[in-house]
Design a protein around this motif. Structure first.
Motif, short mmCIF file in Angstrom:
data_model
loop_
_atom_site.label_atom_id
_atom_site.label_comp_id
_atom_site.label_asym_id
_atom_site.label_seq_id
_atom_site.Cartn_x
_atom_site.Cartn_y
_atom_site.Cartn_z
N VAL A 92 -48.60 -86.15 56.58
CA VAL A 92 -48.41 -84.70 56.57
C VAL A 92 -49.62 -84.14 55.81
O VAL A 92 -49.77 -84.40 54.61
CB VAL A 92 -47.09 -84.29 55.89
CG1 VAL A 92 -46.97 -82.77 55.84
CG2 VAL A 92 -45.91 -84.89 56.64
N CYS A 93 -50.45 -83.38 56.51
CA CYS A 93 -51.79 -83.10 55.98
C CYS A 93 -52.16 -81.63 56.15
O CYS A 93 -52.11 -81.09 57.26
CB CYS A 93 -52.80 -83.99 56.71
SG CYS A 93 -54.45 -83.95 56.03
N ASP A 94 -52.55 -80.99 55.04
CA ASP A 94 -53.08 -79.63 55.11
C ASP A 94 -54.45 -79.67 55.77
O ASP A 94 -55.25 -80.58 55.51
CB ASP A 94 -53.19 -79.05 53.70
CG ASP A 94 -53.59 -77.58 53.72
OD1 ASP A 94 -53.25 -76.89 54.69
OD2 ASP A 94 -54.28 -77.14 52.78
N LEU A 95 -54.74 -78.72 56.63
CA LEU A 95 -56.03 -78.71 57.32
C LEU A 95 -57.19 -78.36 56.40
O LEU A 95 -58.30 -78.85 56.59
CB LEU A 95 -55.97 -77.71 58.49
CG LEU A 95 -55.29 -78.23 59.76
CD1 LEU A 95 -55.00 -77.09 60.70
CD2 LEU A 95 -56.15 -79.28 60.44
N ALA A 96 -56.95 -77.52 55.40
CA ALA A 96 -58.04 -77.04 54.54
C ALA A 96 -58.03 -77.76 53.20
O ALA A 96 -57.83 -77.17 52.15
CB ALA A 96 -57.92 -75.54 54.34
N LEU A 97 -58.24 -79.08 53.22
CA LEU A 97 -58.26 -79.85 51.98
C LEU A 97 -59.59 -79.68 51.26
O LEU A 97 -60.63 -79.54 51.90
CB LEU A 97 -58.04 -81.34 52.28
CG LEU A 97 -56.64 -81.75 52.75
CD1 LEU A 97 -56.64 -83.21 53.15
CD2 LEU A 97 -55.61 -81.48 51.66
N PRO A 98 -59.59 -79.70 49.92
CA PRO A 98 -60.84 -79.59 49.17
C PRO A 98 -61.58 -80.94 49.13
O PRO A 98 -61.05 -81.97 49.54
CB PRO A 98 -60.37 -79.18 47.78
CG PRO A 98 -59.01 -79.80 47.65
CD PRO A 98 -58.41 -79.75 49.03
N GLY A 99 -62.82 -80.91 48.64
CA GLY A 99 -63.55 -82.15 48.40
C GLY A 99 -64.47 -82.57 49.53
O GLY A 99 -64.99 -83.68 49.51
N GLY A 100 -64.68 -81.71 50.53
CA GLY A 100 -65.64 -82.03 51.58
C GLY A 100 -65.10 -82.77 52.78
O GLY A 100 -65.84 -83.04 53.72
N MET A 101 -63.82 -83.13 52.78
CA MET A 101 -63.21 -83.80 53.93
C MET A 101 -61.94 -83.06 54.32
O MET A 101 -60.95 -83.09 53.61
CB MET A 101 -62.89 -85.27 53.60
CG MET A 101 -62.33 -86.05 54.79
SD MET A 101 -61.97 -87.77 54.40
CE MET A 101 -63.61 -88.38 54.05
N ASN A 102 -62.02 -82.33 55.45
CA ASN A 102 -60.86 -81.53 55.84
C ASN A 102 -59.77 -82.38 56.45
O ASN A 102 -59.95 -83.58 56.74
CB ASN A 102 -61.28 -80.41 56.81
CG ASN A 102 -61.86 -80.96 58.11
OD1 ASN A 102 -61.28 -81.81 58.76
ND2 ASN A 102 -63.03 -80.45 58.50
N GLY A 103 -58.62 -81.75 56.65
CA GLY A 103 -57.45 -82.48 57.11
C GLY A 103 -57.62 -83.10 58.48
O GLY A 103 -57.11 -84.20 58.75
N ARG A 104 -58.33 -82.43 59.35
CA ARG A 104 -58.53 -82.98 60.70
C ARG A 104 -59.31 -84.29 60.63
O ARG A 104 -58.98 -85.26 61.33
CB ARG A 104 -59.25 -81.97 61.57
CG ARG A 104 -59.54 -82.46 62.97
CD ARG A 104 -60.06 -81.36 63.86
NE ARG A 104 -60.36 -81.85 65.20
CZ ARG A 104 -60.68 -81.08 66.22
NH1 ARG A 104 -60.74 -79.77 66.05
NH2 ARG A 104 -60.95 -81.58 67.39
N ARG A 105 -60.36 -84.32 59.78
CA ARG A 105 -61.16 -85.53 59.64
C ARG A 105 -60.34 -86.67 59.02
O ARG A 105 -60.45 -87.83 59.44
CB ARG A 105 -62.39 -85.24 58.78
CG ARG A 105 -63.35 -86.41 58.64
CD ARG A 105 -63.90 -86.84 59.97
NE ARG A 105 -64.83 -87.94 59.85
CZ ARG A 105 -65.04 -88.84 60.79
NH1 ARG A 105 -64.36 -88.78 61.93
NH2 ARG A 105 -65.91 -89.81 60.61
#
Length: 549
Positions: A481-494
């Motif tokens: 279960v993953c938010d699309l706009a994650l911080p740290g340079g790697m988004n949820g889709r990746r």
């Protein structure tokens, strides 16, 4: 040098020394008068021309035709269908018509040809004209041609640039409208937040006091305020985001209903909004996002014309215009859907009405508008095959009528039905594990608690890199279960793409606060399950259960 070749330039010289005896035409001295005259006409012309002679289609051309050939092998004396063999399936039938006595003129004909050792698309304007001998028999044809590839490319580039500029202008005007909405939206959000925070405080007090029978009422107020805030943010996100033009069958009443809250907020509490929408409205073939923009724009102008107080009316109805009535407003007779926005404001002089749709024309102060809004409204209606009619007088308000042609094609898509809520959390198989990647602490805590209530083991992380570490480990993970706009340079889709590469059987559920039509790095994979914030606990349980059953 034969006299008929005297004015033929470089190609005249080449024709004179060519070994025609080795071709079906035979030596120059044996050529019939009709061939000599035709060759002389082609060679003396400064327009690109090629003579195609006899059943063997032998080619003779002038200096101006040489650039058309590019780097093709020497074509003089060779069959025309061999020289242009890559395009012959398209131009062969046209040549056959010319040899049958029928001339053909074609403009900007696109062909895939090979002139420089590779395939290329090129455009030509040409005429195939039959050539007759002394007895009237067709013995050849003349191909007069000019290449239009550069012009077509330049026109396409210009059209693309114009389209991009128009899209940028539409988006600019949309964002200007959103900016005007900001004050009203902030006010409403403060009201909603007050309802939520106040209800939570009261819940805390009632629990401390032991007054548990009053909890449901305060819970209902908090949930209602949260739901209204979610609807408002989604509507704003949908409205403000860039959308490609997409015409479809649209119910204008449905668009008005969806926009009603935004319009009321933008108009302000002192403006009375009246909706007079006829039932059974015909569908129209338009872009719904542009209609939303146009409607909000007209309502903002109406609000400004009334100095923020008065009556604003939105009216719709079906209109069948006979010929006389249609001519009176500069339209064609037929069936239309009328969308009217009326205000009781200051009105306009005939001079202002005449100029109101000009780009950058405005009677407002510089800080209140760019003058683009009404121009874009007018362009949208015209591009949709419709018409705009304005009635206004100083001191008597304004009516702006948008007429859209009735659409008789595909039916409108009904809104999707919402699935029923789940009463009890469905239980899961023993040992199933969820990796929850969410950077917001409150959202993460609530989501994890629900997943645990469903029976899952939950691993919680706050960024993409941490999620990837778990995915690379050996521990069992059944669902991400993953938010699309994650911080740290790697988004949820990746994160999801890399995770599914490592664990092909793992299911993925995306969560986002950017809306269903998010773009760029915040866009989910096509067809991927997506849960929009703010979501209810039932929504979360339903989506997880659907994925894992």
């Amino acid at each position: 040098m034969p006299r008929f070749l005297a004015s033929g330039g470089e190609m005249g010289v080449r024709v004179g020394v060519h070994d025609w005896a080795a071709t079906p035409l035979g030596p120059l001295s044996t050529w019939p008068a009709s061939l000599r005259i035709a060759v002389a006409m082609v060679l003396s012309s400064r327009f690109p021309s090629c003579l195609v002679w006899g059943p063997e289609l032998i080619s003779l051309y002038n200096d101006a035709f040489v650039p058309i050939l590019g780097a093709k092998p020497d074509a003089l004396g060779r069959p025309f269908n061999e020289v242009w063999q890559e395009a012959w399936p398209l131009i062969g039938p046209i040549a056959e018509r010319a040899f049958a006595g029928e001339p053909t003129f074609i403009e900007d004909y696109a062909l895939e040809i090979q002139r420089y050792g590779r395939a290329e698309m090129a455009s030509f304007t040409f005429c195939y004209s039959p050539v007759r001998d002394e007895d009237g028999k067709v013995v050849g044809m003349i191909d007069t041609v000019i290449e239009t590839t550069a012009r077509i490319g330049a026109e396409k580039a210009q059209a693309d640039a114009l389209r991009l500029t128009e899209e940028a202008l539409r988006q600019s005007q949309k964002m200007e409208a959103v900016g005007q909405l900001a004050g009203g939206v902030a006010h409403d959000f403060n009201n909603l937040l007050t309802g939520i925070s106040g209800s939570l405080e009261l819940l805390s007090q009632r629990v401390a006091q032991g007054r548990l029978n009053e909890l449901e009422r305060h819970i209902a107020v908090a949930k209602s305020s949260a739901t209204k805030a979610g609807v408002l943010t989604r509507r704003l996100l949908t409205f403000s985001r860039h959308h490609p033009l997409e015409r479809r069958a649209v119910d204008i009443n449905q668009v008005i209903g969806d926009m009603e809250d935004l319009i009321r907020r933008s108009a302000g509490a002192a403006v009375t909004l009246e909706l007079v929408c006829d039932r059974g409205l015909w569908p129209v073939w338009i872009d719904s996002h542009q209609l939303e923009n146009a409607l909000l724009n007209l309502c903002l102008n109406a609000r400004d014309a009334m100095s923020s107080s008065g009556a604003l009316c939105i009216e719709t109805r079906n209109v069948a215009l006979p010929a006389d009535a249609a001519r009176a407003v500069g339209m064609e007779a037929g069936d239309y859907v009328l969308l009217r926005v009326s205000d009781a404001g200051c009105g306009m002089t005939p001079e202002i009405v005449q100029r109101m749709f000009e780009p950058f024309y405005t009677t407002k102060p510089a800080e209140r508008g760019t003058g683009l809004g009404l121009s874009l409204v007018h362009d949208f209606v015209r591009q949709s095959g419709g018409h705009v009619h304005v009635r206004s007088q100083p001191g008597q308000g304004t009516d702006i009528d948008l007429y859209f042609p009735r659409h008789g094609g595909a039916a409108m898509e009904p809104p999707a039905a919402l699935p029923a809520a789940t009463a009890e959390p469905p239980r899961v198989s023993q040992g199933e594990t969820v990796l929850l990647a969410e950077d917001d602490a409150a959202v993460r805590e609530v989501t994890a608690e629900v997943l645990k209530e469903m029976g899952y083991t939950v691993l919680e992380v706050t960024d993409g890199a941490s999620a990837l570490k778990h995915l690379n480990a050996n521990a069992r993970i059944d669902l991400l279960v993953c938010d699309l706009a994650l911080p740290g340079g790697m988004n949820g889709r990746r994160v999801a793409e890399m995770g599914q590469a490592l664990r092909p059987g793992m299911k993925v559920l995306f969560i986002t606060g950017y809306g269903a039509s998010a773009e760029g790095a915040n866009a989910p994979a096509s067809g991927a399950p997506l849960l929009l914030k703010p979501y209810t606990l039932d929504d979360l349980m339903r989506e997880v259960h659907a994925l894992m059953r």
